[in-house]
Design a protein around this motif. Sequence first.
Motif, mmCIF file in Angstrom:
data_model
loop_
_atom_site.group_PDB
_atom_site.id
_atom_site.type_symbol
_atom_site.label_atom_id
_atom_site.label_comp_id
_atom_site.label_asym_id
_atom_site.label_seq_id
_atom_site.Cartn_x
_atom_site.Cartn_y
_atom_site.Cartn_z
ATOM 1 N N ARG A 89 -11.003 2.897 -15.413
ATOM 2 C CA ARG A 89 -10.309 1.695 -15.882
ATOM 3 C C ARG A 89 -9.369 1.162 -14.818
ATOM 4 N N VAL A 90 -8.849 2.076 -13.997
ATOM 5 C CA VAL A 90 -7.858 1.684 -13.000
ATOM 6 C C VAL A 90 -8.242 2.236 -11.630
ATOM 7 N N LEU A 91 -8.191 1.367 -10.624
ATOM 8 C CA LEU A 91 -8.367 1.825 -9.254
ATOM 9 C C LEU A 91 -7.003 1.836 -8.572
ATOM 10 N N ILE A 92 -6.632 3.012 -8.079
ATOM 11 C CA ILE A 92 -5.372 3.182 -7.363
ATOM 12 C C ILE A 92 -5.693 3.228 -5.876
ATOM 13 N N ALA A 93 -5.118 2.321 -5.106
ATOM 14 C CA ALA A 93 -5.390 2.283 -3.665
ATOM 15 C C ALA A 93 -4.061 2.418 -2.920
ATOM 16 N N ASP A 94 -3.864 3.572 -2.293
ATOM 17 C CA ASP A 94 -2.588 3.847 -1.618
ATOM 18 C C ASP A 94 -2.760 3.680 -0.107
ATOM 19 N N GLU A 95 -2.282 2.573 0.417
ATOM 20 C CA GLU A 95 -2.416 2.227 1.846
ATOM 21 C C GLU A 95 -3.871 2.337 2.314
ATOM 22 N N PRO A 96 -4.814 1.717 1.597
ATOM 23 C CA PRO A 96 -6.228 1.892 1.949
ATOM 24 C C PRO A 96 -6.597 1.282 3.293
ATOM 25 N N THR A 97 -5.775 0.347 3.787
ATOM 26 C CA THR A 97 -6.097 -0.309 5.061
ATOM 27 C C THR A 97 -5.239 0.228 6.207
ATOM 28 N N GLY A 98 -4.460 1.251 5.912
ATOM 29 C CA GLY A 98 -3.497 1.775 6.881
ATOM 30 C C GLY A 98 -4.097 2.250 8.192
ATOM 31 N N ASN A 99 -5.343 2.711 8.157
ATOM 32 C CA ASN A 99 -5.984 3.226 9.379
ATOM 33 C C ASN A 99 -7.039 2.273 9.920
ATOM 34 N N LEU A 145 -9.850 -6.423 5.995
ATOM 35 C CA LEU A 145 -10.235 -7.581 5.192
ATOM 36 C C LEU A 145 -11.443 -7.255 4.320
ATOM 37 N N SER A 146 -12.389 -6.502 4.851
ATOM 38 C CA SER A 146 -13.575 -6.172 4.049
ATOM 39 C C SER A 146 -13.187 -5.251 2.889
ATOM 40 N N ILE A 147 -12.198 -4.387 3.106
ATOM 41 C CA ILE A 147 -11.730 -3.533 2.008
ATOM 42 C C ILE A 147 -11.017 -4.365 0.944
ATOM 43 N N VAL A 148 -10.192 -5.309 1.381
ATOM 44 C CA VAL A 148 -9.493 -6.177 0.429
ATOM 45 C C VAL A 148 -10.494 -6.967 -0.418
ATOM 46 N N ARG A 149 -11.546 -7.473 0.243
ATOM 47 C CA ARG A 149 -12.583 -8.215 -0.494
ATOM 48 C C ARG A 149 -13.234 -7.325 -1.546
ATOM 49 N N LEU A 150 -13.454 -6.064 -1.172
ATOM 50 C CA LEU A 150 -14.079 -5.129 -2.119
ATOM 51 C C LEU A 150 -13.140 -4.810 -3.283
ATOM 52 N N LEU A 151 -11.852 -4.698 -2.996
ATOM 53 C CA LEU A 151 -10.892 -4.444 -4.081
ATOM 54 C C LEU A 151 -10.922 -5.614 -5.069
ATOM 55 N N LEU A 152 -11.021 -6.822 -4.529
ATOM 56 C CA LEU A 152 -11.092 -8.004 -5.401
ATOM 57 C C LEU A 152 -12.388 -8.003 -6.210
ATOM 58 N N LYS A 153 -13.474 -7.568 -5.590
ATOM 59 C CA LYS A 153 -14.764 -7.502 -6.271
ATOM 60 C C LYS A 153 -14.688 -6.496 -7.428
ATOM 61 N N VAL A 154 -14.136 -5.327 -7.143
ATOM 62 C CA VAL A 154 -13.974 -4.294 -8.171
ATOM 63 C C VAL A 154 -13.130 -4.850 -9.313
ATOM 64 N N ASN A 155 -12.069 -5.557 -8.970
ATOM 65 C CA ASN A 155 -11.194 -6.160 -9.974
ATOM 66 C C ASN A 155 -11.953 -7.207 -10.800
ATOM 67 N N SER A 156 -12.851 -7.954 -10.150
ATOM 68 C CA SER A 156 -13.588 -8.998 -10.873
ATOM 69 C C SER A 156 -14.549 -8.387 -11.888
ATOM 70 N N PHE A 157 -14.902 -7.113 -11.711
ATOM 71 C CA PHE A 157 -15.733 -6.416 -12.706
ATOM 72 C C PHE A 157 -14.901 -5.939 -13.896
ATOM 73 N N GLY A 158 -13.570 -6.144 -13.828
ATOM 74 C CA GLY A 158 -12.716 -5.792 -14.969
ATOM 75 C C GLY A 158 -11.800 -4.612 -14.742
ATOM 76 N N THR A 159 -11.956 -3.964 -13.580
ATOM 77 C CA THR A 159 -11.121 -2.799 -13.284
ATOM 78 C C THR A 159 -9.724 -3.253 -12.856
ATOM 79 N N THR A 160 -8.717 -2.645 -13.427
ATOM 80 C CA THR A 160 -7.343 -2.886 -12.996
ATOM 81 C C THR A 160 -7.186 -2.281 -11.599
#
Length: 230
Positions: free
Chosen positions: A159-169, A176-191
């Motif tokens: 239900r929830v995706l927790i991303a702790d500094e996922p772009t830090g490395n 940017l590609s990770i951010v796009r994927l986080l938005l995609k996951v969110n668009s499927f309904g995941t917090t």
Amino acid sequence: MKLINLDSVTKEYPDGFVALADINCEIDQGEFVSLVGSSGSGKTTLLKMIYADEFPSDGAVYFGGRDICDIKRKVLPHFRRNFGTVFQDFKLLPQKSVFENIAYTLEVHGKSDAQIADEVTNILNVVGMASKADKYPHQISGGEQQRVSLARAVIHRPRVLIADEPTGNLDPISALSIVRLLLKVNSFGTTVILATHDKSVVDKLNRRVILMDKGRIMRDDAHGKYIISG
Ligand code: ADP
Ligand code: MG
């Protein structure tokens, strides 16, 4: 009722350090929230409160209306399946292939081989890594490793995706590609709850931003930017 509710949460670590001081915060199902603030401001600690990796010293955390402190130790692993997690270091198993790194989390959940192959292929397509299913972590780039890590985090449909500094490395393009994927996951309904000190990431999102400083929430803006002062 909101999905997540932090009610006057204080977290004092065993050494006496107060990492969170009287935090009040609600997060709705389906939201995309960025937690920002300088290193040491309490972002990781706040995330840990939410997925029950640490528990408040005072106050309460509710998930779906249920006080997390009331969950019995024995059922905590089951409770944590509500969450997927990604971190700055990708935490992939070096001796497993991309495919196996994702598949093994499903094996734990007792699925058949055919089901697993299907679901893993599906999610690898979502993150654009299907062509590298047989590679090992050391054979792919950091950005690709994080995409695999993200696939693994959501394969069980948390239900929830927790991303702790996922772009830090990551370099800016991979970030940017990770951010796009986080938005995609969110668009499927995941917090999605993202902790980051990467200003460029947050400013692209135009979503809710919570600014932390010294264990306190300084701002909480519905369509925030990463504003450091003021
Ligand atoms: P952030 O993720 O914003 O960098 P953290 O939540 O990791 O902040 O840490 C907040 C503060 O709590 C820091 O000063 C850190 O040193 C301290 N801290 C974190 N974990 C522990 C711990 N297990 N024991 C004592 N202090 C800790
Ligand atoms: Mg942190």
